[in-house]
Design an enzyme around this catalytic site. Structure first.
Site, short mmCIF file in Angstrom:
data_model
loop_
_atom_site.label_atom_id
_atom_site.label_comp_id
_atom_site.label_asym_id
_atom_site.label_seq_id
_atom_site.Cartn_x
_atom_site.Cartn_y
_atom_site.Cartn_z
N SER A 116 0.83 -1.20 0.00
CA SER A 116 0.00 0.00 0.00
C SER A 116 0.87 1.26 0.00
O SER A 116 1.65 1.46 -0.92
CB SER A 116 -0.96 -0.03 1.19
N ASP A 260 -5.77 -3.17 -2.70
CA ASP A 260 -4.82 -2.80 -1.65
C ASP A 260 -4.29 -4.03 -0.90
O ASP A 260 -5.05 -4.83 -0.37
CB ASP A 260 -5.55 -1.89 -0.66
#
Length: 391
Positions: A116, A260
Site C-alpha cells: 500500500s 490494496d
C-alpha cells in the site's frame, strides 16, 4: 406524486444499468478451481517468477542443492526493510528515510518489501541514488485533487469506487518513469530484491510481486505492469477502482482482480516463513540478518471521542481494526525473526504525535507535512528504533 416516483425509478434504473456495463464480467474472472494455477499472460520465460503467493516458499532465493543465492550483500549483514501500509501516514516513512539518508544512516538494503503506502515508498529506497532525493516531493505531492480527481460518491454504491482511477494511474506513471524503472532493473541485476504485495481480492490472499524482475524483464509492457502493480497495492477499495491483470489458464485468457495489499497484510518480509538466515550463511556473513520495519501509522489506537454517527463510527472501527491487524503482523514477524535468528527493530508513529487533520481530505497536505517532519526528526535526532511493541 406518481410521476415523481416514476422519474426517480428511471434515474435509479439508469444508474444501475450503467453500473452493470463493466467490461470486467465474472465470466472472465479466474475461479476457485483455477486461481492458483493461472500464469501471467505472456509466452516469455524468466529466471525468477515475476510473482508468487505469499504462502509459497520463494525457492528462487536459495537453492538447497547448490546452497547458492542470487542475493548479494555489501558488508557483513543482510539488511531487510519492510514498509507497511498507512494511506496518508506514508509520509512518516518518507520522512524517516529522508532523515536517514541526509544523515548518512540509510543502510544498503538487499531486500525491500512494501504494501500500500509502503509500496509507493519502496521503489525509491530500492533504486537509491538520485531517486531518494525525489521521495519527499512525490509523497508530499499526493493530494486529493491530483490523485482522486473528480469524485462521485454514488459510484461507490453502483460502481467500483467513487473515483475512476485515471488520475491515480497518471500520478503513478509520472512518479515512476521508465528511467526509474531502469534503475530498479539495474539494482535487481546487482543482487537486490524488491517485493510488493497486493491482495487477490476474490481469494483474499496476498500476492507478492517480484518488481525488480518485472523491471528487468523483456516484457513489452514491463513499464505499464510495474505501474499497475504499484497502483493495485495502493488501491483502497471504494476509493480507487481495483486493478485487473490478464492471466492464462492453458489457452484461455482470464482476469484477476487485485486491490490494496493491506487487506491481506499490513506488512510482510518473509513469504511462507522463508528463512533468510540460509541466505546469510550461504554468503558467509558474520552478522545475523537485520530486519528494519517502518510502520506508517500507530501501533496503539489513540483515545478519541467520536459522535454516534454512522460514518464516524465506521471510520473509527476500520482504524481500530487496522491497528490490531498491524499488531498481529508485527507480533508474527517478531516471533519468526527471533525463531530464525534475525535481529528485528521497528519504528512507528508514537502517542506523542498529536497533530490532527484540519480538513476532510483523504490526503491532507498540512497533516502529511507534520507526519513527514515528525519522522524526519526522529531519524535525525536518534531514538528512532524500538524492539518491544507498546502494550
Amino acid at each position: 406524486m406518481a410521476r415523481k416516483i416514476n422519474i426517480v425509478s428511471i434515474v435509479l434504473l439508469s444508474i444501475s444499468v450503467a453500473a452493470c456495463s463493466t467490461t470486467h464480467t465474472l465470466d472472465k474472472r479466474v475461479t476457485e478451481e483455477n486461481y492458483k494455477d493461472v500464469t501471467l499472460d505472456t509466452s516469455l520465460q524468466f529466471e525468477e517468477p515475476l510473482r508468487f503467493w505469499a504462502s509459497e516458499k520463494p525457492e528462487f532465493l536459495y537453492n538447497e542443492n547448490t546452497q547458492r543465492t542470487p542475493i548479494k550483500v555489501e558488508g557483513d549483514t543482510l539488511n531487510i526493510l519492510a514498509l507497511s501500509g498507512g494511506s496518508s501516514n506514508g509520509a512518516y516513512g518518507a520522512g524517516v528515510l529522508m532523515g536517514l539518508s541526509d544523515t548518512g544512516q540509510l543502510k544498503d538494503y538487499s531486500v525491500v518489501t512494501g504494501i500500500s503506502a509502503g509500496a509507493l515508498i519502496a521503489p525509491f529506497v530500492f533504486a537509491g541514488g538520485d531517486e531518494i532525493a525525489r521521495l519527499e516531493e512525490v509523497i508530499l505531492g499526493i493530494n486529493d485533487k491530483d490523485v482522486l480527481g473528480k469524485k462521485n460518491f454514488l459510484n461507490t454504491v453502483f460502481k467500483d469506487a467513487f473515483t475512476n482511477g485515471n488520475n491515480f494511474i497518471e500520478f503513478i506513471a509520472k512518479a515512476y518513469p521508465e528511467e526509474m524503472i531502469d534503475k530498479i532493473a539495474e539494482q535487481h541485476r546487482n543482487g537486490r530484491r524488491l517485493f510488493i504485495g497486493s491482495t487477490h481480492f476474490d481469494s483474499g490472499e496476498l500476492m507478492v510481486w517480484n518488481l525488480g524482475a518485472i523491471a528487468n524483464s523483456d516484457l513489452p509492457n514491463r513499464v505499464d505492469l510495474v505501474h499497475k502493480v504499484l497502483a493495485s497495492s495502493a488501491s483502497i477499495p471504494g476509493v480507487f477502482p481495483p486493478q485487473f491483470f490478464n492471466v492464462r489458464d492453458q489457452e484461455t485468457v482470464l482476469e484477476e482482480m487485485h486491490v490494496d495489499g493491506g487487506l491481506a497484510a499490513q506488512v510482510f518480509y518473509n513469504p511462507s516463513n522463508f528463512d533468510y538466515k540460509l541466505v546469510s550463511e550461504s554468503l558467509n556473513l558474520t552478522n545475523p540478518p537485520q530486519l528494519d520495519v517502518i510502520r506508517n501509522g500507530f501501533l496503539k489506537s489513540p483515545y478519541k471521542q467520536v459522535n454516534d454517527k454512522g460514518v464516524a463510527l465506521l471510520t473509527k472501527s476500520v482504524s481500530g481494526l487496522t491497528v490490531m491487524q498491524t499488531r498481529g503482523d508485527m507480533y508474527r514477524m517478531k516471533y519468526l525473526s527471533s525463531d530464525k535468528g534475525l535481529e528485528m527493530q521497528f519504528t512507528y508513529l508514537d502517542q506523542d504525535f498529536s497533530e490532527a487533520k484540519q480538513s476532510k481530505d483523504l490526503f491532507d497536505l498540512e497533516y502529511m507535512k507534520a507526519i513527514y517532519q515528525y519522522g524526519y526528526d526522529k531519524a535525525v535526532t536518534g531514538g528512532l528504533w524500538d524492539t518491544e511493541l507498546p502494550l
